[in-house]
Enzyme design. Structure first.
Site, short mmCIF file in Angstrom:
data_model
loop_
_atom_site.label_atom_id
_atom_site.label_comp_id
_atom_site.label_asym_id
_atom_site.label_seq_id
_atom_site.Cartn_x
_atom_site.Cartn_y
_atom_site.Cartn_z
N MET A 189 0.80 -1.22 0.00
CA MET A 189 0.00 0.00 0.00
C MET A 189 0.84 1.28 0.00
O MET A 189 0.29 2.38 0.09
CB MET A 189 -0.96 0.02 1.19
CG MET A 189 -1.93 -1.14 1.21
SD MET A 189 -2.88 -1.27 -0.32
CE MET A 189 -3.57 -2.89 -0.12
N CYS A 190 2.14 1.16 -0.12
CA CYS A 190 2.99 2.36 -0.18
C CYS A 190 2.94 2.98 -1.57
O CYS A 190 2.90 2.28 -2.58
CB CYS A 190 4.44 1.99 0.15
SG CYS A 190 4.75 1.74 1.88
N HIS A 191 2.96 4.30 -1.58
CA HIS A 191 2.98 5.03 -2.85
C HIS A 191 4.39 5.07 -3.42
O HIS A 191 5.36 5.13 -2.66
CB HIS A 191 2.49 6.47 -2.63
CG HIS A 191 1.06 6.56 -2.24
ND1 HIS A 191 0.62 6.37 -0.94
CD2 HIS A 191 -0.05 6.81 -2.97
CE1 HIS A 191 -0.69 6.51 -0.90
NE2 HIS A 191 -1.13 6.77 -2.11
N MET A 213 7.89 4.87 5.90
CA MET A 213 8.12 3.48 5.49
C MET A 213 9.43 3.35 4.73
O MET A 213 10.14 2.34 4.85
CB MET A 213 6.95 2.95 4.66
CG MET A 213 5.64 2.86 5.44
SD MET A 213 5.77 1.99 7.02
CE MET A 213 6.29 0.38 6.48
N GLU A 214 9.78 4.37 3.96
CA GLU A 214 11.04 4.34 3.23
C GLU A 214 12.23 4.36 4.19
O GLU A 214 13.22 3.64 4.00
CB GLU A 214 11.10 5.51 2.24
CG GLU A 214 10.21 5.35 1.03
CD GLU A 214 8.71 5.55 1.28
OE1 GLU A 214 7.92 5.29 0.36
OE2 GLU A 214 8.31 5.97 2.39
N ASP A 226 24.22 -10.23 6.34
CA ASP A 226 24.62 -11.09 5.22
C ASP A 226 26.13 -11.10 5.02
O ASP A 226 26.73 -12.14 4.81
CB ASP A 226 23.92 -10.64 3.94
CG ASP A 226 24.34 -11.48 2.74
OD1 ASP A 226 24.18 -12.71 2.79
OD2 ASP A 226 24.86 -10.90 1.76
#
EC number: 4.6.1.17
Length: 158
Positions: free
Chosen positions: A76-78, A113-114, A128
């Protein structure tokens, strides 16, 4: 705080929030995460003695790339035209690497969110690159530190 749920359509199914009528303005978000590891692992990262290469340089690029691809990862992120992404590293000189990601945009929706995604992918990249020598690393405490802009205004984590 507005309790209206904006992520649901008239059939109560998930939708992407419509930001068409929102004004474009400056928005910034900073997030932070930590990676706990052995003292030897942290020393080797800082000394550039990890076989896979420069851990912090690779992780920084991975975090920047992740911020730019957030809308591909979180449904749902733009999709946003980010104007800046920066990843900073600090450590406690013992066993903890702290990652801070700041993301900026002039847009109709925020970049929390970014910033959070950038932190997580940066931390995963550290893991990693170092897992061969320290499988016990723990990625923890990923959170929003600050955000500026938007309807909810300025937020700073207490």
């Amino acid at each position: 705080m507005n309790n209206e749920l904006t992520h649901f359509n008239e059939q109560e199914r998930a939708k992407m929030v419509d930001v068409t009528d929102k004004k474009v303005n400056y928005r910034m978000a900073t997030a932070q995460a930590t990676v706990k590891m052995t003292k030897e692992t942290l020393q080797r990262i800082k000394a550039g003695q990890v076989k896979k290469g420069d851990v912090l340089a690779v992780a920084q690029v991975a975090g920047i790339m992740a911020a730019k691809k957030t809308s591909e990862l979180i449904p749902m992120c733009h999709l946003l035209l980010l104007s800046g992404v920066d990843i900073l590293f600090t450590d406690n000189e013992v066993d903890t690497l702290t990652i801070q990601a700041t993301v900026k945009v002039n847009g109709q929706t925020g970049v929390e969110m970014e910033a959070l995604t950038a932190c997580q992918i940066t931390a995963l990249t550290v893991y990693d690159m170092c897992k061969a020598m320290d499988k016990g690393m723990v990625i923890t405490d990923c959170h929003l530190v600050e955000k500026i802009g938007g309807k909810s205004g300025h937020y700073t984590k207490q």
